[in-house]
Design a protein around this motif. Sequence first.
Motif, short mmCIF file in Angstrom:
data_model
loop_
_atom_site.label_atom_id
_atom_site.label_comp_id
_atom_site.label_asym_id
_atom_site.label_seq_id
_atom_site.Cartn_x
_atom_site.Cartn_y
_atom_site.Cartn_z
N VAL A 29 54.99 11.00 5.68
CA VAL A 29 55.73 11.52 4.53
C VAL A 29 55.03 10.91 3.33
O VAL A 29 54.90 9.68 3.23
N ILE A 30 54.53 11.73 2.43
CA ILE A 30 53.76 11.25 1.29
C ILE A 30 54.50 11.60 0.01
O ILE A 30 54.67 12.77 -0.33
N TYR A 31 54.95 10.57 -0.69
CA TYR A 31 55.58 10.72 -2.00
C TYR A 31 54.51 10.54 -3.05
O TYR A 31 53.62 9.68 -2.89
N PHE A 32 54.57 11.31 -4.13
CA PHE A 32 53.54 11.19 -5.15
C PHE A 32 54.12 11.36 -6.54
O PHE A 32 55.17 11.98 -6.73
N LYS A 33 53.39 10.82 -7.49
CA LYS A 33 53.79 10.87 -8.90
C LYS A 33 52.53 10.74 -9.75
O LYS A 33 51.66 9.92 -9.45
N LYS A 34 52.41 11.55 -10.77
CA LYS A 34 51.26 11.49 -11.66
C LYS A 34 51.32 10.19 -12.46
O LYS A 34 52.39 9.74 -12.85
N ASN A 35 50.15 9.57 -12.68
CA ASN A 35 50.13 8.34 -13.48
C ASN A 35 49.19 8.48 -14.67
O ASN A 35 48.40 9.41 -14.75
N ASP A 36 49.31 7.57 -15.61
CA ASP A 36 48.49 7.57 -16.82
C ASP A 36 47.40 6.50 -16.76
O ASP A 36 46.78 6.21 -17.78
N LEU A 37 47.17 5.92 -15.61
CA LEU A 37 46.22 4.81 -15.48
C LEU A 37 44.79 5.26 -15.27
O LEU A 37 43.89 4.43 -15.19
N LYS A 38 44.57 6.54 -15.11
CA LYS A 38 43.23 7.11 -14.88
C LYS A 38 42.59 6.57 -13.60
O LYS A 38 41.39 6.35 -13.53
N ARG A 39 43.43 6.35 -12.57
CA ARG A 39 42.92 5.98 -11.25
C ARG A 39 43.94 6.36 -10.19
O ARG A 39 45.12 6.50 -10.46
N PHE A 40 43.47 6.49 -8.99
CA PHE A 40 44.27 6.83 -7.82
C PHE A 40 44.81 5.53 -7.22
O PHE A 40 44.06 4.61 -6.95
N ARG A 41 46.14 5.44 -7.04
CA ARG A 41 46.72 4.24 -6.45
C ARG A 41 47.58 4.64 -5.25
O ARG A 41 48.13 5.74 -5.22
N TYR A 42 47.69 3.74 -4.28
CA TYR A 42 48.44 4.05 -3.07
C TYR A 42 49.22 2.84 -2.57
O TYR A 42 48.86 1.70 -2.83
N GLY A 43 50.29 3.13 -1.86
CA GLY A 43 51.08 2.13 -1.17
C GLY A 43 51.38 2.65 0.23
O GLY A 43 51.46 3.86 0.44
N ILE A 44 51.54 1.73 1.17
CA ILE A 44 51.77 2.12 2.56
C ILE A 44 53.07 1.48 3.03
O ILE A 44 53.31 0.30 2.80
N SER A 45 53.88 2.26 3.72
CA SER A 45 55.13 1.77 4.27
C SER A 45 55.26 2.22 5.72
O SER A 45 55.08 3.40 6.02
N VAL A 46 55.56 1.27 6.60
CA VAL A 46 55.76 1.58 8.01
C VAL A 46 57.09 0.96 8.42
O VAL A 46 57.29 -0.24 8.27
#
Length: 109
Positions: A29-46
Amino acid sequence: MKNINIIKRNHEFQSIIGNKRFIKTKGFVIYFKKNDLKRFRYGISVGKKTGNAVFRNKIKRQIRSMIWEILDDQSEKYFDIVIMARIMILDKSFQDNLEELKKALLLIK
């Protein structure tokens, strides 16, 4: 070197999940939100239902490896994403999970 692309803080996870934009697959399940940081960021939850700490950490390492392989394709997308692994991820091979994650990340707009 510190990886600046990782989301670790709980309030960041909650703001992304609270945005309620997500993609569901059999393994993720992938939740996403646009950011203003000009980079791709990710977090992982298990979740704990997936297994003990050894299995959960193995899954996180595999997902991190998948992200590193996919990251070149996602470099122009400026999103924060939270990847939640489902228990079905254990039934498939690494390559199958990689293909599933690639397809899901291509749908993010």
